[in-house]
Design a protein around this motif. Structure first.
Motif, PDB file in Angstrom:
ATOM      1  N   ALA A 288      14.038   5.119  -6.535  1.00  0.00           N
ATOM      2  CA  ALA A 288      14.359   3.836  -7.742  1.00  0.00           C
ATOM      3  C   ALA A 288      15.770   2.810  -6.499  1.00  0.00           C
ATOM      4  N   THR A 289      15.799   3.808  -5.100  1.00  0.00           N
ATOM      5  CA  THR A 289      17.274   2.463  -4.718  1.00  0.00           C
ATOM      6  C   THR A 289      16.014   1.811  -4.080  1.00  0.00           C
ATOM      7  N   LEU A 290      15.295   1.640  -4.173  1.00  0.00           N
ATOM      8  CA  LEU A 290      14.320   0.137  -3.345  1.00  0.00           C
ATOM      9  C   LEU A 290      14.147  -0.545  -4.896  1.00  0.00           C
ATOM     10  N   GLY A 291      13.694  -0.079  -6.099  1.00  0.00           N
ATOM     11  CA  GLY A 291      13.508  -0.028  -7.681  1.00  0.00           C
ATOM     12  C   GLY A 291      14.621  -1.386  -7.732  1.00  0.00           C
ATOM     13  N   ASP A 292      15.602  -0.463  -7.208  1.00  0.00           N
ATOM     14  CA  ASP A 292      17.171  -1.636  -8.066  1.00  0.00           C
ATOM     15  C   ASP A 292      17.100  -3.004  -7.244  1.00  0.00           C
ATOM     16  N   ILE A 293      16.633  -3.930  -6.544  1.00  0.00           N
ATOM     17  CA  ILE A 293      16.426  -4.666  -5.278  1.00  0.00           C
ATOM     18  C   ILE A 293      15.612  -6.028  -5.651  1.00  0.00           C
ATOM     19  N   SER A 294      15.825  -6.675  -6.180  1.00  0.00           N
ATOM     20  CA  SER A 294      15.070  -8.028  -6.279  1.00  0.00           C
ATOM     21  C   SER A 294      13.806  -7.819  -5.514  1.00  0.00           C
ATOM     22  N   GLY A 295      12.701  -7.620  -6.631  1.00  0.00           N
ATOM     23  CA  GLY A 295      11.913  -9.052  -5.847  1.00  0.00           C
ATOM     24  C   GLY A 295      10.792  -7.917  -4.707  1.00  0.00           C
ATOM     25  N   VAL A 296      11.506  -6.398  -5.236  1.00  0.00           N
ATOM     26  CA  VAL A 296      11.113  -5.638  -3.944  1.00  0.00           C
ATOM     27  C   VAL A 296       9.249  -5.053  -3.743  1.00  0.00           C
ATOM     28  N   SER A 297       8.491  -5.556  -5.596  1.00  0.00           N
ATOM     29  CA  SER A 297       7.353  -5.201  -5.616  1.00  0.00           C
ATOM     30  C   SER A 297       6.164  -6.184  -4.643  1.00  0.00           C
ATOM     31  N   ARG A 298       7.158  -7.020  -3.790  1.00  0.00           N
ATOM     32  CA  ARG A 298       6.404  -7.318  -2.522  1.00  0.00           C
ATOM     33  C   ARG A 298       6.326  -6.984  -1.884  1.00  0.00           C
ATOM     34  N   VAL A 299       6.593  -5.708  -1.301  1.00  0.00           N
ATOM     35  CA  VAL A 299       6.922  -4.975  -0.126  1.00  0.00           C
ATOM     36  C   VAL A 299       6.626  -3.451  -0.730  1.00  0.00           C
ATOM     37  N   PHE A 300       6.707  -3.209  -2.420  1.00  0.00           N
ATOM     38  CA  PHE A 300       6.917  -1.793  -2.478  1.00  0.00           C
ATOM     39  C   PHE A 300       6.034  -1.593  -3.910  1.00  0.00           C
ATOM     40  N   SER A 301       4.604  -0.885  -3.740  1.00  0.00           N
ATOM     41  CA  SER A 301       3.523  -1.080  -5.171  1.00  0.00           C
ATOM     42  C   SER A 301       4.210   0.303  -5.601  1.00  0.00           C
ATOM     43  N   GLY A 302       4.577   1.455  -5.032  1.00  0.00           N
ATOM     44  CA  GLY A 302       4.764   2.651  -5.690  1.00  0.00           C
ATOM     45  C   GLY A 302       5.157   3.777  -4.425  1.00  0.00           C
ATOM     46  N   GLY A 303       4.999   5.256  -5.359  1.00  0.00           N
ATOM     47  CA  GLY A 303       5.726   5.669  -3.989  1.00  0.00           C
ATOM     48  C   GLY A 303       4.851   7.878  -5.337  1.00  0.00           C
ATOM     49  N   TYR A 304       5.174   8.459  -4.419  1.00  0.00           N
ATOM     50  CA  TYR A 304       5.560   9.990  -4.724  1.00  0.00           C
ATOM     51  C   TYR A 304       6.581  10.666  -4.890  1.00  0.00           C
ATOM     52  N   VAL A 305       6.846  11.486  -5.639  1.00  0.00           N
ATOM     53  CA  VAL A 305       7.730  12.404  -6.109  1.00  0.00           C
ATOM     54  C   VAL A 305       6.711  14.284  -5.989  1.00  0.00           C
ATOM     55  N   THR A 306       6.507  14.834  -5.523  1.00  0.00           N
ATOM     56  CA  THR A 306       6.395  15.875  -4.883  1.00  0.00           C
ATOM     57  C   THR A 306       7.531  16.866  -4.769  1.00  0.00           C
ATOM     58  N   TYR A 307       8.096  17.607  -5.382  1.00  0.00           N
ATOM     59  CA  TYR A 307       9.218  18.398  -5.426  1.00  0.00           C
ATOM     60  C   TYR A 307       8.791  20.056  -5.410  1.00  0.00           C
ATOM     61  N   ALA A 308       7.928  20.081  -5.582  1.00  0.00           N
ATOM     62  CA  ALA A 308       7.499  21.429  -6.279  1.00  0.00           C
ATOM     63  C   ALA A 308       6.294  21.497  -5.010  1.00  0.00           C
ATOM     64  N   LYS A 309       5.967  22.792  -4.186  1.00  0.00           N
ATOM     65  CA  LYS A 309       4.809  23.010  -3.795  1.00  0.00           C
ATOM     66  C   LYS A 309       3.538  22.638  -3.313  1.00  0.00           C
ATOM     67  N   GLU A 310       3.271  23.710  -5.331  1.00  0.00           N
ATOM     68  CA  GLU A 310       2.010  23.065  -5.124  1.00  0.00           C
ATOM     69  C   GLU A 310       1.638  21.724  -5.760  1.00  0.00           C
ATOM     70  N   THR A 311       2.800  20.541  -5.744  1.00  0.00           N
ATOM     71  CA  THR A 311       2.501  19.463  -6.156  1.00  0.00           C
ATOM     72  C   THR A 311       2.181  18.139  -5.029  1.00  0.00           C
ATOM     73  N   LYS A 312       3.064  19.387  -4.283  1.00  0.00           N
ATOM     74  CA  LYS A 312       2.498  18.604  -2.791  1.00  0.00           C
ATOM     75  C   LYS A 312       1.240  18.284  -2.283  1.00  0.00           C
ATOM     76  N   SER A 313       0.671  20.474  -2.423  1.00  0.00           N
ATOM     77  CA  SER A 313      -0.845  19.804  -1.982  1.00  0.00           C
ATOM     78  C   SER A 313      -1.461  19.103  -3.562  1.00  0.00           C
ATOM     79  N   LYS A 314      -1.322  19.335  -4.915  1.00  0.00           N
ATOM     80  CA  LYS A 314      -2.170  18.158  -5.692  1.00  0.00           C
ATOM     81  C   LYS A 314      -2.153  17.253  -5.444  1.00  0.00           C
ATOM     82  N   MET A 315      -0.271  16.257  -5.251  1.00  0.00           N
ATOM     83  CA  MET A 315      -0.773  14.962  -5.479  1.00  0.00           C
ATOM     84  C   MET A 315      -1.103  14.954  -4.349  1.00  0.00           C
ATOM     85  N   LEU A 316      -0.448  15.225  -2.781  1.00  0.00           N
ATOM     86  CA  LEU A 316      -1.059  14.306  -1.222  1.00  0.00           C
ATOM     87  C   LEU A 316      -1.769  14.954  -0.911  1.00  0.00           C
ATOM     88  N   GLY A 317      -2.970  16.073  -1.087  1.00  0.00           N
ATOM     89  CA  GLY A 317      -3.694  16.667  -0.935  1.00  0.00           C
ATOM     90  C   GLY A 317      -3.655  17.436   0.730  1.00  0.00           C
TER      91      GLY A 317
END
Length: 412
Positions: A288-317
């Motif tokens: 979200a901090t990156l997203g506040d900056i204009s033009g950040v899409s040139r260097v940041f396409s997205g990422g992951y929020v893996t709060y729970a233990k299970e999500t770390k395994s499911k989303m990130l493998g």
């Protein structure tokens, strides 16, 4: 040339609105060689405002008022100051026509009290409002000058820059000017920074050094009074060189409003590199901090929020055996998160954040324990931090630490 800024509004005294106008005006006036000696805040009270105007006249050459020019009964600045200096209030015809057009185009009914916003001093200078309806005023007597500006920053700032500043440059022309330079530091506290620079601060005359602590960083404002801009800049250069020689490792950028995130994004753009992230305790705050900056899409396409233990395994493998063996608050987990995010997004860099935001312990780790990993095309490295204070501050501290890790990597 001594100036005073008076902010008018009960909402300021109650803390419902932050007085950002005073900061803006102080910087602008300083750039004109006009020194601000006093800041005052007064509620929407005629008697107290009148008392403050009387006090200000005895100690300041220029009095700048912010607020109280609106249409309601508690907007009294114009009326009180006019009465105080013996000026009749008359209608500004250009402002009146602008108001009629505004209500006509908006197909709205104009109530009578809106006309208060078009009143100006008979012998004063009306200041048009490009972004609102309240007309500003400049008026000067033999002993003092009065500048009345609207309260909303969206109206005050353009009015000052477009209307008031040229008048002040003419009315108060000065050979001297104040030039400031703001240096920003991360990774060193205010007390430690002041200790390193104690002799420079103790012996300061011209230029001056003023430290200011902000959440997770410190700024230094260097200010010089000069009649020659190039000579003044040379003095600031000399002082900055002394400062950089002592604490340059913590320096990250210039400017009153520059952020560490902006500096990092600019570096990524310059080097044509990309970044992604996998976040646990920060729950997307880094992204979200990156997203506040204009033009950040040139260097940041997205990422992951893996709060729970299970999500770390499911989303990130991430292998569940690793999480079971080392826990989520661990070097192993942080590094696995960063490497997985980098591989999935095919980014040049990936940051991961995992830890304990509090207030309770997690996996027998105290609140504030945070692991941050940085994956690059050369491998992965990680660091354990121990932050303090409340949950929000711990999360913000983690984001700042991650940004600084990336900044230092980009400097290599």
């Amino acid at each position: 040339m001594k100036a005073e800024i008076i902010a008018v509004g009960t909402e300021l005294l109650l803390g419902q609105v932050v007085n950002t106008n005073a900061t803006f005006l102080s910087e602008e006036l300083a750039s004109l060689g006009i020194e601000v000696y006093y800041h005052s805040v007064v509620g929407d009270n005629p008697k107290r405002l009148e008392e403050l105007v009387t006090l200000a006249e005895n100690r300041s050459d220029l009095i700048v008022f912010c607020g109280g020019l609106g249409p309601t009964e508690d907007d009294l600045t114009k009326q009180i100051v006019a009465q105080h200096v013996g000026q009749e209030l008359v209608r500004d015809e250009a402002g009146y026509e602008q108001m009629l057009t505004f209500f006509k185009n908006g197909q709205r009914f104009m109530t009578e009290n809106n006309l208060r916003q078009t009143l100006v001093f008979k012998d004063g200078t009306a200041l048009p409002n490009a972004t609102g309806l309240a007309i500003g005023i400049f008026y000067r007597t033999a002993t003092a000058a009065y500048l009345l500006l609207p309260g909303p920053p969206s109206e005050l700032k353009p009015m000052f820059i477009q209307q008031a500043r040229p008048i002040l440059q003419t009315e108060f022309s000065s050979e001297e000017q104040l030039i400031s330079r703001v240096l920003r530091f991360y990774g060193i506290g205010e007390s430690a920074l002041v200790t390193e620079l104690a002799d420079l601060i103790d012996s300061q005359k011209n230029p001056t050094v003023a430290p200011y602590a902000k959440p997770n960083e410190v700024t230094l404002r260097l200010t010089v009074k000069t009649t020659d801009e190039s000579a003044g800049q040379a003095k600031l250069d000399e002082l900055e060189q002394q400062i950089q020689a002592r604490v340059g490792e913590y320096f990250y950028g210039y400017g009153e409003h520059t952020s560490l995130a902006e500096v990092v994004v600019d570096m990524l753009k310059e080097k044509k590199k990309t970044v992604t992230a996998a976040e646990s305790l920060t729950a997307g705050l880094f992204q979200a901090t990156l997203g506040d900056i204009s033009g950040v899409s040139r260097v940041f396409s997205g990422g992951y929020v893996t709060y729970a233990k299970e999500t770390k395994s499911k989303m990130l493998g991430i292998n569940e055996d690793l999480l079971t063996a080392y826990g989520t608050v661990s070097k192993e987990c942080a590094e696995a998160m960063a490497l997985a995010a980098q591989a999935k997004e095919k980014a040049d860099y990936a940051l991961s954040f995992t830890g304990v935001a509090g207030p309770d312990e997690l996996e027998n780790q105290r609140p504030g324990t945070v692991w941050i990993a940085l994956a690059t095309n050369e491998g992965v490295k990680s660091k354990c931090y121990h932050f303090s204070r409340d949950r929000a501050y711990i999360r913000h501290s983690a984001v700042m630490a991650g940004l600084d890790l990336l900044r230092k990597e980009l400097l290599r």
